[in-house]
Scaffold this motif. Structure first.
Motif, PDB file in Angstrom:
ATOM      1  N   GLU A 135     -14.137  -2.320   1.008  1.00  0.00           N
ATOM      2  CA  GLU A 135     -13.599  -3.401   1.836  1.00  0.00           C
ATOM      3  C   GLU A 135     -12.089  -3.290   1.997  1.00  0.00           C
ATOM      4  O   GLU A 135     -11.543  -3.551   3.074  1.00  0.00           O
ATOM      5  CB  GLU A 135     -13.994  -4.757   1.249  1.00  0.00           C
ATOM      6  N   PHE A 136     -11.400  -2.902   0.910  1.00  0.00           N
ATOM      7  CA  PHE A 136      -9.955  -2.679   1.007  1.00  0.00           C
ATOM      8  C   PHE A 136      -9.661  -1.597   2.032  1.00  0.00           C
ATOM      9  O   PHE A 136      -8.782  -1.755   2.901  1.00  0.00           O
ATOM     10  CB  PHE A 136      -9.401  -2.271  -0.358  1.00  0.00           C
ATOM     11  N   ALA A 137     -10.387  -0.477   1.960  1.00  0.00           N
ATOM     12  CA  ALA A 137     -10.127   0.654   2.852  1.00  0.00           C
ATOM     13  C   ALA A 137     -10.444   0.310   4.298  1.00  0.00           C
ATOM     14  O   ALA A 137      -9.710   0.705   5.216  1.00  0.00           O
ATOM     15  CB  ALA A 137     -10.933   1.872   2.402  1.00  0.00           C
ATOM     16  N   ARG A 138     -11.521  -0.404   4.517  1.00  0.00           N
ATOM     17  CA  ARG A 138     -11.850  -0.803   5.891  1.00  0.00           C
ATOM     18  C   ARG A 138     -10.732  -1.632   6.502  1.00  0.00           C
ATOM     19  O   ARG A 138     -10.356  -1.432   7.668  1.00  0.00           O
ATOM     20  CB  ARG A 138     -13.159  -1.596   5.886  1.00  0.00           C
ATOM     21  N   ALA A 139     -10.198  -2.563   5.722  1.00  0.00           N
ATOM     22  CA  ALA A 139      -9.102  -3.395   6.226  1.00  0.00           C
ATOM     23  C   ALA A 139      -7.852  -2.562   6.478  1.00  0.00           C
ATOM     24  O   ALA A 139      -7.140  -2.770   7.468  1.00  0.00           O
ATOM     25  CB  ALA A 139      -8.805  -4.527   5.235  1.00  0.00           C
ATOM     26  N   ARG A 140      -7.568  -1.602   5.575  1.00  0.00           N
ATOM     27  CA  ARG A 140      -6.391  -0.747   5.762  1.00  0.00           C
ATOM     28  C   ARG A 140      -6.536   0.119   7.020  1.00  0.00           C
ATOM     29  O   ARG A 140      -5.577   0.303   7.771  1.00  0.00           O
ATOM     30  CB  ARG A 140      -6.195   0.171   4.549  1.00  0.00           C
ATOM     31  N   VAL A 141      -7.711   0.659   7.249  1.00  0.00           N
ATOM     32  CA  VAL A 141      -7.924   1.487   8.445  1.00  0.00           C
ATOM     33  C   VAL A 141      -7.726   0.654   9.709  1.00  0.00           C
ATOM     34  O   VAL A 141      -7.080   1.100  10.667  1.00  0.00           O
ATOM     35  CB  VAL A 141      -9.324   2.133   8.408  1.00  0.00           C
ATOM     36  N   ARG A 142      -8.257  -0.565   9.708  1.00  0.00           N
ATOM     37  CA  ARG A 142      -8.056  -1.438  10.871  1.00  0.00           C
ATOM     38  C   ARG A 142      -6.588  -1.752  11.097  1.00  0.00           C
ATOM     39  O   ARG A 142      -6.145  -1.952  12.240  1.00  0.00           O
ATOM     40  CB  ARG A 142      -8.848  -2.741  10.691  1.00  0.00           C
ATOM     41  N   ALA A 143      -5.827  -1.787   9.997  1.00  0.00           N
ATOM     42  CA  ALA A 143      -4.393  -2.102  10.090  1.00  0.00           C
ATOM     43  C   ALA A 143      -3.543  -0.868  10.412  1.00  0.00           C
ATOM     44  O   ALA A 143      -2.320  -0.975  10.492  1.00  0.00           O
ATOM     45  CB  ALA A 143      -3.915  -2.732   8.786  1.00  0.00           C
ATOM     46  N   GLY A 144      -4.171   0.285  10.538  1.00  0.00           N
ATOM     47  CA  GLY A 144      -3.423   1.493  10.872  1.00  0.00           C
ATOM     48  C   GLY A 144      -3.262   2.472   9.735  1.00  0.00           C
ATOM     49  O   GLY A 144      -2.590   3.495   9.879  1.00  0.00           O
ATOM     50  N   GLY A 145      -3.869   2.188   8.583  1.00  0.00           N
ATOM     51  CA  GLY A 145      -3.844   3.129   7.469  1.00  0.00           C
ATOM     52  C   GLY A 145      -2.738   2.848   6.473  1.00  0.00           C
ATOM     53  O   GLY A 145      -2.012   1.857   6.558  1.00  0.00           O
ATOM     54  N   THR A 186     -12.216 -12.294   1.949  1.00  0.00           N
ATOM     55  CA  THR A 186     -11.352 -13.470   1.865  1.00  0.00           C
ATOM     56  C   THR A 186      -9.916 -13.073   1.559  1.00  0.00           C
ATOM     57  O   THR A 186      -8.963 -13.664   2.098  1.00  0.00           O
ATOM     58  CB  THR A 186     -11.866 -14.425   0.766  1.00  0.00           C
ATOM     59  N   ALA A 187      -9.741 -12.074   0.720  1.00  0.00           N
ATOM     60  CA  ALA A 187      -8.397 -11.603   0.386  1.00  0.00           C
ATOM     61  C   ALA A 187      -7.673 -11.068   1.604  1.00  0.00           C
ATOM     62  O   ALA A 187      -6.454 -11.205   1.739  1.00  0.00           O
ATOM     63  CB  ALA A 187      -8.480 -10.522  -0.694  1.00  0.00           C
ATOM     64  N   GLY A 188      -8.414 -10.450   2.527  1.00  0.00           N
ATOM     65  CA  GLY A 188      -7.796  -9.907   3.730  1.00  0.00           C
ATOM     66  C   GLY A 188      -7.119  -8.579   3.484  1.00  0.00           C
ATOM     67  O   GLY A 188      -7.345  -7.916   2.468  1.00  0.00           O
ATOM     68  N   THR A 189      -6.261  -8.194   4.398  1.00  0.00           N
ATOM     69  CA  THR A 189      -5.597  -6.892   4.325  1.00  0.00           C
ATOM     70  C   THR A 189      -4.476  -6.925   3.295  1.00  0.00           C
ATOM     71  O   THR A 189      -3.612  -7.794   3.324  1.00  0.00           O
ATOM     72  CB  THR A 189      -5.016  -6.507   5.692  1.00  0.00           C
ATOM     73  N   ALA A 190      -4.505  -5.976   2.372  1.00  0.00           N
ATOM     74  CA  ALA A 190      -3.461  -5.849   1.351  1.00  0.00           C
ATOM     75  C   ALA A 190      -2.937  -4.425   1.370  1.00  0.00           C
ATOM     76  O   ALA A 190      -3.528  -3.526   1.983  1.00  0.00           O
ATOM     77  CB  ALA A 190      -4.019  -6.196  -0.025  1.00  0.00           C
ATOM     78  N   ASP A 191      -1.819  -4.217   0.689  1.00  0.00           N
ATOM     79  CA  ASP A 191      -1.234  -2.880   0.609  1.00  0.00           C
ATOM     80  C   ASP A 191      -1.828  -2.055  -0.517  1.00  0.00           C
ATOM     81  O   ASP A 191      -1.928  -0.830  -0.402  1.00  0.00           O
ATOM     82  CB  ASP A 191       0.285  -2.998   0.402  1.00  0.00           C
ATOM     83  N   PHE A 192      -2.234  -2.734  -1.592  1.00  0.00           N
ATOM     84  CA  PHE A 192      -2.718  -2.021  -2.775  1.00  0.00           C
ATOM     85  C   PHE A 192      -3.929  -2.738  -3.363  1.00  0.00           C
ATOM     86  O   PHE A 192      -4.072  -3.954  -3.237  1.00  0.00           O
ATOM     87  CB  PHE A 192      -1.622  -1.942  -3.854  1.00  0.00           C
ATOM     88  N   LEU A 193      -4.758  -1.947  -4.053  1.00  0.00           N
ATOM     89  CA  LEU A 193      -5.886  -2.481  -4.798  1.00  0.00           C
ATOM     90  C   LEU A 193      -5.895  -1.867  -6.191  1.00  0.00           C
ATOM     91  O   LEU A 193      -5.809  -0.638  -6.328  1.00  0.00           O
ATOM     92  CB  LEU A 193      -7.210  -2.156  -4.095  1.00  0.00           C
ATOM     93  N   ILE A 194      -6.026  -2.716  -7.200  1.00  0.00           N
ATOM     94  CA  ILE A 194      -6.231  -2.252  -8.578  1.00  0.00           C
ATOM     95  C   ILE A 194      -7.610  -2.721  -9.011  1.00  0.00           C
ATOM     96  O   ILE A 194      -7.850  -3.919  -9.172  1.00  0.00           O
ATOM     97  CB  ILE A 194      -5.163  -2.804  -9.539  1.00  0.00           C
ATOM     98  N   ASN A 195      -8.521  -1.773  -9.188  1.00  0.00           N
ATOM     99  CA  ASN A 195      -9.867  -2.084  -9.673  1.00  0.00           C
ATOM    100  C   ASN A 195      -9.843  -2.090 -11.195  1.00  0.00           C
ATOM    101  O   ASN A 195     -10.027  -1.064 -11.842  1.00  0.00           O
ATOM    102  CB  ASN A 195     -10.867  -1.043  -9.160  1.00  0.00           C
TER     103      ASN A 195
END
Length: 243
Positions: free
Chosen positions: A116-126, A72-81
């Motif tokens: 999930e964050f990484a999958r979205a980033r890879v789809r967006a070009g890294g 739901t959050a979608g593609t973001a630049d950063f993730l803080i766990n």
């Protein structure tokens, strides 16, 4: 500079309180758009009102809910766990319920969110960066912290694997290991000198961490100033682990 993260989007788990909330406020001040995840709707409503955060209410102990929240959050630049919990149980008294609660939120949810964050980033070009919040408890043995220590040490191991596998996509992954941090709950817990003093003397700077100490360290690792830092675990402990 206040606009260091202008135009960037950051997902923060455990954003409702403590270190996560401090990260949300500091990153918003520096220009980031914040997607805040927390279990308590009231905390999320406050962040939305204060900094314009996009709020996602989720119980991260539910693995499907955690995955859905990240999607739901979608593609973001950063993730803080940052989401975390603890159940104080000794080695001899550990329960299945305590184990599932601590490992489910501290480790499994963090891995799902990172995936999930990484999958979205890879789809967006890294590109992009993740910071996982661990603890000095993953480095030293504290009574009644067996599951907590295992979860945090496990997350540090996973951080190194993530850095290796995601590095080719330009995604940096680091962890920070805070000492006792003066959240509202901790300030009450550690207010008694009889409990605090034995730990305090092991801190060369003579104090415990404030939430902003930890939040600023997280932000440093997300920033371009740390563009060649990946796979690292940074103690934010005033020298505790050095002595």
């Amino acid at each position: 500079m206040t606009d260091t993260f202008n135009g960037k989007t950051v997902v923060i788990t455990g954003a409702g309180k403590g270190i996560g909330r401090a990260c949300a406020h500091l990153l918003a001040e520096r220009g980031a758009s914040v997607i805040a995840m927390a279990r308590t709707q009231g905390d999320l409503d406050a962040l939305s009102a204060q900094i314009g955060a996009r709020a996602i209410q989720v119980d991260l102990s539910d693995s499907r809910a955690a995955r859905n929240a990240m999607q739901t959050a979608g593609t973001a630049d950063f993730l803080i766990n940052c989401a975390g919990t603890n159940v104080l149980e000794s080695v001899l008294e550990m329960t299945d319920a305590g184990y599932e609660t601590v490992m489910g939120i501290n480790l499994r949810a963090a891995l799902i969110c990172a995936q999930e964050f990484a999958r979205a980033r890879v789809r967006a070009g890294g590109g992009g960066a993740i910071v996982n919040v661990t603890s000095i408890a993953g480095h030293r043995g504290f009574e009644e912290h067996m599951c907590y220590a295992a979860s945090k040490a496990g997350l540090e191991g996973a951080t190194r694997v993530m850095a290796k596998e995601l590095g080719p996509y330009g995604i940096r992954v680091n962890a920070i290991a805070p000492t006792i941090t003066m959240t509202e709950l901790a300030a009450t817990t550690w207010s008694e000198p009889a409990k605090a003093d034995p730990m305090m003397v092991r801190h060369p700077q003579g104090r415990f961490a404030e939430v902003d100490d930890v939040a600023r360290s997280i932000i440093m690792l997300l920033s371009d100033d740390a563009s060649f830092v990946s796979g690292a675990v940074l103690p934010v402990d005033g020298g505790f682990l050095a002595v």
